[in-house]
Motif scaffolding. Structure first.
Motif, PDB file in Angstrom:
ATOM      1  N   ASP A   1      -1.146   9.913   1.584  1.00 26.85           N
ATOM      2  CA  ASP A   1      -2.223  10.888   1.344  1.00 26.85           C
ATOM      3  C   ASP A   1      -3.565  10.260   1.731  1.00 26.85           C
ATOM      4  OD1 ASP A   1      -2.803   9.086  -0.657  1.00 26.85           O
ATOM      5  OD2 ASP A   1      -2.447  10.479  -2.317  1.00 26.85           O
ATOM      6  N   SER A   2      -4.645  10.987   1.457  1.00 28.18           N
ATOM      7  CA  SER A   2      -5.961  10.518   1.904  1.00 28.18           C
ATOM      8  C   SER A   2      -6.335   9.179   1.254  1.00 28.18           C
ATOM      9  CB  SER A   2      -7.023  11.562   1.578  1.00 28.18           C
ATOM     10  OG  SER A   2      -7.067  11.799   0.191  1.00 28.18           O
ATOM     11  N   LEU A   3      -5.854   8.978   0.027  1.00 26.97           N
ATOM     12  CA  LEU A   3      -6.171   7.741  -0.687  1.00 26.97           C
ATOM     13  C   LEU A   3      -5.471   6.545  -0.038  1.00 26.97           C
ATOM     14  CD1 LEU A   3      -8.013   7.563  -3.089  1.00 26.97           C
ATOM     15  CD2 LEU A   3      -6.045   7.596  -4.602  1.00 26.97           C
TER      16      LEU A   3
ATOM     17  N   ILE B   1       0.839  -1.212   0.000  1.00 25.53           N
ATOM     18  CA  ILE B   1       0.000   0.000   0.000  1.00 25.53           C
ATOM     19  C   ILE B   1       0.871   1.258   0.000  1.00 25.53           C
ATOM     20  CG2 ILE B   1      -1.581   1.368   1.455  1.00 25.53           C
ATOM     21  CD1 ILE B   1      -2.971  -1.235   2.222  1.00 25.53           C
TER      22      ILE B   1
ATOM     23  N   ALA C   1     -10.292   7.496   9.605  1.00 28.46           N
ATOM     24  CA  ALA C   1      -9.099   8.175   9.087  1.00 28.46           C
ATOM     25  C   ALA C   1      -8.289   8.770  10.242  1.00 28.46           C
ATOM     26  CB  ALA C   1      -9.516   9.254   8.104  1.00 28.46           C
TER      27      ALA C   1
ATOM     28  N   LEU D   1      -7.344   5.564   2.949  1.00 18.89           N
ATOM     29  CA  LEU D   1      -8.519   4.753   2.573  1.00 18.89           C
ATOM     30  C   LEU D   1      -8.114   3.321   2.262  1.00 18.89           C
ATOM     31  CD1 LEU D   1     -10.623   7.198   0.370  1.00 18.89           C
ATOM     32  CD2 LEU D   1     -11.359   6.075   2.468  1.00 18.89           C
ATOM     33  N   SER D   2      -6.932   3.151   1.656  1.00 18.48           N
ATOM     34  CA  SER D   2      -6.453   1.799   1.358  1.00 18.48           C
ATOM     35  C   SER D   2      -6.204   1.023   2.642  1.00 18.48           C
ATOM     36  CB  SER D   2      -5.160   1.856   0.535  1.00 18.48           C
ATOM     37  OG  SER D   2      -5.425   2.369  -0.750  1.00 18.48           O
TER      38      SER D   2
ATOM     39  N   ALA E   1      -9.440  -0.006   4.081  1.00 10.63           N
ATOM     40  CA  ALA E   1      -9.969  -1.161   3.339  1.00 10.63           C
ATOM     41  C   ALA E   1      -9.246  -2.441   3.748  1.00 10.63           C
ATOM     42  CB  ALA E   1      -9.823  -0.928   1.839  1.00 10.63           C
ATOM     43  N   LEU E   2      -7.903  -2.362   3.898  1.00  9.40           N
ATOM     44  CA  LEU E   2      -7.113  -3.534   4.291  1.00  9.40           C
ATOM     45  C   LEU E   2      -7.546  -4.060   5.652  1.00  9.40           C
ATOM     46  CD1 LEU E   2      -4.364  -5.279   3.845  1.00  9.40           C
ATOM     47  CD2 LEU E   2      -3.389  -3.628   5.439  1.00  9.40           C
TER      48      LEU E   2
END
Lengths: 250, 72
Positions: free
Chosen positions: B30-32, B11, B51, B35-36, B39-40
């Protein structure tokens, strides 16, 4: 032949926008409430108007293998006709492309589009529904014509839903009108994870000229589109998002 | 949590990670990426993270401890 009772079918009626639409429409229509969770659907039913009838159709739209058979059987058993359809069931998972799985893609597309197509197929079956269907409204999203990080699969599914809506509007005219509503951010169970973060909420509020919306803002448009007042409207996307998607201020 | 380090490294777009690596020091942070990670933890460990929690974890080790502490 006996006149059968007419109903509005609402999928995803157990919470959020679907619940609000079901409760609102129950004042003027008989409604079929669809959801996967019996207790939550009962909670919706308890808030519905006592003037009209409510019937419950428990079915997880993620499982489409027997959807056509089960829904057909449901219509037959209850001896009803469905005159209007609102597809509110939706699945949204914010996930960047690199973490996207086949399962996420399948679930998203199945609930958001495929189930709506299969339900419409049943509803236009003359033997089953006696050409009773007049109007359908599909709940899409304001992402449909735009883009956002971590929402590629969800966005693709809503764009697909609107594509289905447009072609069916032509195929099913002039007897059936079909339109979609593209809501902006409305706080519901589905979007709870976004609204949990204060920083995100503040950032979002700043981009909505009319502020964030509520479920009633969506219901009002559904009621209009289903009614005869909208008799010359079909195949259209209606964005209800407080001006979010036309806002290009920096 | 055997594959945790390998998954996090993927990631974070690096070959390997150390427990005391600061999350915000990675180039792709970063914010993405957050999110990863959310999700993990959801997919692999059935743990729901916000977050803010991910940011507060500070290091790779901190993140591992956070997920462990929320596993049932």
């Amino acid at each position: 032949m006996d006149e059968k009772k007419k109903f509005v079918l609402i999928t995803g009626a157990s919470s959020g926008i679907g619940r609000k639409i079901a409760i609102g429409l129950s004042a003027t229509y008989n409604v079929v409430l669809n959801g996967r969770n019996f207790e939550k659907i009962i909670a919706t039913k308890e808030k519905c108007s006592e003037i009209n009838e409510q019937i419950i159709f428990i079915k997880d739209l993620c499982d489409i293998n027997e959807l056509e058979e089960q829904f057909s059987e449901f219509i037959r058993e209850n001896n009803i006709e469905i005159s209007h359809f609102v597809h509110c069931a939706g699945y949204m998972k914010m996930v960047p492309l690199k973490m996207t799985t086949v399962e996420t893609i399948n679930t998203t597309f199945t609930i958001n589009i495929i189930s709506a197509a299969l339900i419409l197929k049943i509803l236009i079956n003359r033997k089953l529904n006696n050409a009773a269907l007049k109007s359908a409204v599909l709940i899409s999203s304001n992402i449909s014509n735009f883009g956002a990080k971590a929402l590629s699969i969800y966005g693709a599914s809503k764009a697909g839903l609107d594509g289905l809506m447009r072609s069916l509007a032509i195929e099913l005219a002039p007897k059936i009108r079909i339109n979609s509503i593209l809501p902006g951010a409305v706080k519901t169970e589905m979007t709870e994870s976004i609204f949990d973060n204060n920083e995100t909420v503040q950032r979002m509020e700043a981009t909505y000229p009319l502020g964030l919306g509520n479920t009633n803002d969506i219901y009002e448009m559904v009621e209009f589109l289903l009614s005869e007042k909208a008799r010359w409207i079909t195949g259209q996307q209606f964005t209800i998002d407080g001006g979010r998607t036309i806002n290009i201020s920096g | 949590m055997e594959k945790f380090n390998a998954n996090i490294a993927e990631i974070l777009e690096v070959d390997k990670v150390e427990m005391d690596d600061e999350l915000s020091s990675f180039e792709c942070w970063d914010s993405l990426t957050i999110l990863s990670i959310i999700a993990l933890s959801g997919e692999n460990y059935n743990v729901t993270l916000s977050a803010a929690e991910v940011n507060n974890a500070k290091t790779v080790g901190g993140l591992k401890e956070l997920i462990k502490s929320k596993m049932k």
